[in-house]
Design an enzyme around this catalytic site. Structure first.
Site, short mmCIF file in Angstrom:
data_model
loop_
_atom_site.label_atom_id
_atom_site.label_comp_id
_atom_site.label_asym_id
_atom_site.label_seq_id
_atom_site.Cartn_x
_atom_site.Cartn_y
_atom_site.Cartn_z
N ALA A 1 0.79 -1.20 0.05
CA ALA A 1 -0.01 0.05 -0.01
C ALA A 1 0.94 1.33 0.03
O ALA A 1 0.46 2.23 -0.35
CB ALA A 1 -0.85 -0.09 1.38
N GLN B 1 -7.33 -0.54 5.63
CA GLN B 1 -7.98 -1.18 6.75
C GLN B 1 -9.40 -1.85 6.54
O GLN B 1 -9.94 -2.36 7.26
CB GLN B 1 -7.93 -0.33 7.91
CG GLN B 1 -6.40 -0.19 8.38
CD GLN B 1 -5.80 -1.24 9.08
OE1 GLN B 1 -6.47 -2.14 9.31
NE2 GLN B 1 -4.42 -1.28 9.43
N SER C 1 -3.73 -3.59 0.74
CA SER C 1 -2.79 -4.45 0.62
C SER C 1 -3.08 -5.84 1.14
O SER C 1 -4.10 -5.93 1.92
CB SER C 1 -1.99 -3.91 1.96
OG SER C 1 -0.71 -4.49 2.42
N HIS D 1 -1.42 -8.08 3.19
CA HIS D 1 -1.01 -8.56 4.55
C HIS D 1 -1.98 -8.09 5.43
O HIS D 1 -1.82 -8.40 6.71
CB HIS D 1 0.47 -8.19 4.75
CG HIS D 1 0.76 -6.78 5.27
ND1 HIS D 1 0.59 -6.43 6.51
CD2 HIS D 1 0.91 -5.59 4.48
CE1 HIS D 1 0.86 -5.32 6.93
NE2 HIS D 1 1.18 -4.77 5.67
N CYS E 1 4.01 1.35 11.73
CA CYS E 1 4.84 2.11 11.05
C CYS E 1 5.49 3.21 11.92
O CYS E 1 6.44 3.97 11.62
CB CYS E 1 4.32 2.88 9.63
SG CYS E 1 3.95 1.55 8.54
#
Length: 382
Positions: free
Chosen positions: A73, A181, A199, A201, A326
């Site tokens: 992402a 999300q 994304s 994962h 992050c």
């Protein structure tokens, strides 16, 4: 290793067993390069990528030709924002985003600000909500993009995406949505949306693969490529395709389409049970909205303790975080919670609990027991 109970699914998710099974042949017998057009090794790989692209498109209600595979992402967001900035190069440019966006968005906008773009960072209220009237009044004649996340990664707050999409369309502005999300957890749609980052994962697929949805058949410019060298992915993202990762992404998307509705209901019951128990601890409260949010997330502020001590104690047995993975290496309080008006001490003493596929009622009961025990110890010693 004796791992703690995992309640950090917003950070990353384990690959579903079905995803691993789907990927394994593409590390061995089916190892071909999807760009090899002259022999069966390449054909098998290319067909697998095409099938995965269709499954990912179905997850978000897009056409397969609108899916551009990336390394994740963050790359998708960089391609969407920087690529749009370069598409409009030479023009006066203004962008609108929000103070509670993920750092992948905020840092990328900071980068194009250095190159001359104007960026407005909308404030939020106590539940993380933007004012739609203020958003509309912020639009300038040279506004090129509105960029917001579908659901907040720290609080789970869900923006009124369709209302914002209608506004952007009425003003002929690109609407870029970070659905990292949201995709695979709630139903999402690409209607009236020009760009969307997702994304693998975050939805039980592998790390290192993501996608950018790029809307076709409209007059606004598409982002320009940021990686060159071969013209892969319709010239928008060069580089040999990560075939095993893409296959895993496709399988994960397929699973989420069939599972997410029932799982969302199950996790909401467990989340509410967890929340109710944690709020029995004195001087605790929920950060953000209790209604308009993802069903598997709660963010709780714990008063009367040092945040760093609390997180260390809780993580001895329960894997949780204070915000985005992050930014978790930073001792600073969450920028999301600060934007929502939380003071620094409570911001540091807030924990995000995010549940997932493998979360059980026993996990919730143990978490409540452990957090209450550690809170008691910390307050006794403070």
């Amino acid at each position: 290793m004796n791992y703690p109970t995992y309640l950090d699914y917003n950070s990353t998710t384990p690959c579903a067993p079905e995803v691993i099974d789907a990927m394994l042949p593409f590390f061995g017998a089916n190892f071909g390069n999807a760009a090899s057009k002259n022999h069966p090794y390449g054909w098998v790989a290319e067909n697998a990528v095409d099938e995965a692209r269709e499954k990912v498109a179905q997850l978000i209600g897009a056409k397969s030709k609108e899916i551009i595979f990336t390394s994740g992402a963050t790359e998708s967001i960089n391609l969407g924002i920087k690529g749009t900035f370069e598409a409009y190069l030479g023009e006066k440019q203004h962008y609108i985003t929000c103070q509670t966006e993920h750092k992948a968005v905020l840092d990328t906008f900071a980068e194009i600000e250095k190159r001359g773009a104007e960026v407005t960072y909308l404030p939020v209220n106590l539940i993380g909500e933007i004012n739609l009237e203020k958003l509309e009044n912020t639009i300038l004649p040279h506004t090129k993009m509105i960029c917001l996340m579908w659901a907040n990664n720290e609080t789970g707050y869900i923006h009124p995406v369709q209302k914002i999409a209608e506004l952007a369309e009425s003003r002929n502005i690109i609407f870029f949505i970070d659905a990292v999300q949201a995709a695979g957890k709630i139903s999402v749609s690409t209607q009236r949306i020009h760009l969307m980052a997702i994304s693998a994962h975050k939805l039980y697929g592998p790390k290192g693969v993501g996608a950018l949805y790029v809307r076709h058949n409209h007059e606004l410019p598409k982002p320009l490529a940021q990686i060159h060298g071969g013209g892969h992915e319709k010239g928008m993202r060069s580089g040999t395709l990560n075939v095993p990762g893409i296959v895993g992404f496709g399988k994960a998307a397929e699973l989420r389409l069939t599972e997410m509705k029932a799982e969302g209901k199950r996790l909401e019951i467990l989340r509410n049970q967890l929340e109710k128990g944690l709020l029995e601890i004195s001087d605790t409260f929920i950060n953000g909205s209790q209604e308009n949010r993802l069903s598997h997330v709660t963010n709780i502020a714990f008063g009367g303790v040092e945040g760093e001590d609390l997180l260390k104690k809780v993580n001895q047995k329960i894997a949780v975080s204070s915000g985005s993975a992050c930014t978790s290496i930073s001792p600073k309080p969450s920028h999301v919670l600060q934007a929502m008006g939380l003071n620094s001490d409570l911001g540091r003493a807030s924990i995000r609990f995010s549940l997932g596929r493998n979360t059980s009622e026993a996990d919730i009961e143990f978490t409540l027991e452990w957090v209450k025990k550690k809170m008691g110890e910390l307050r006794k010693n403070s």
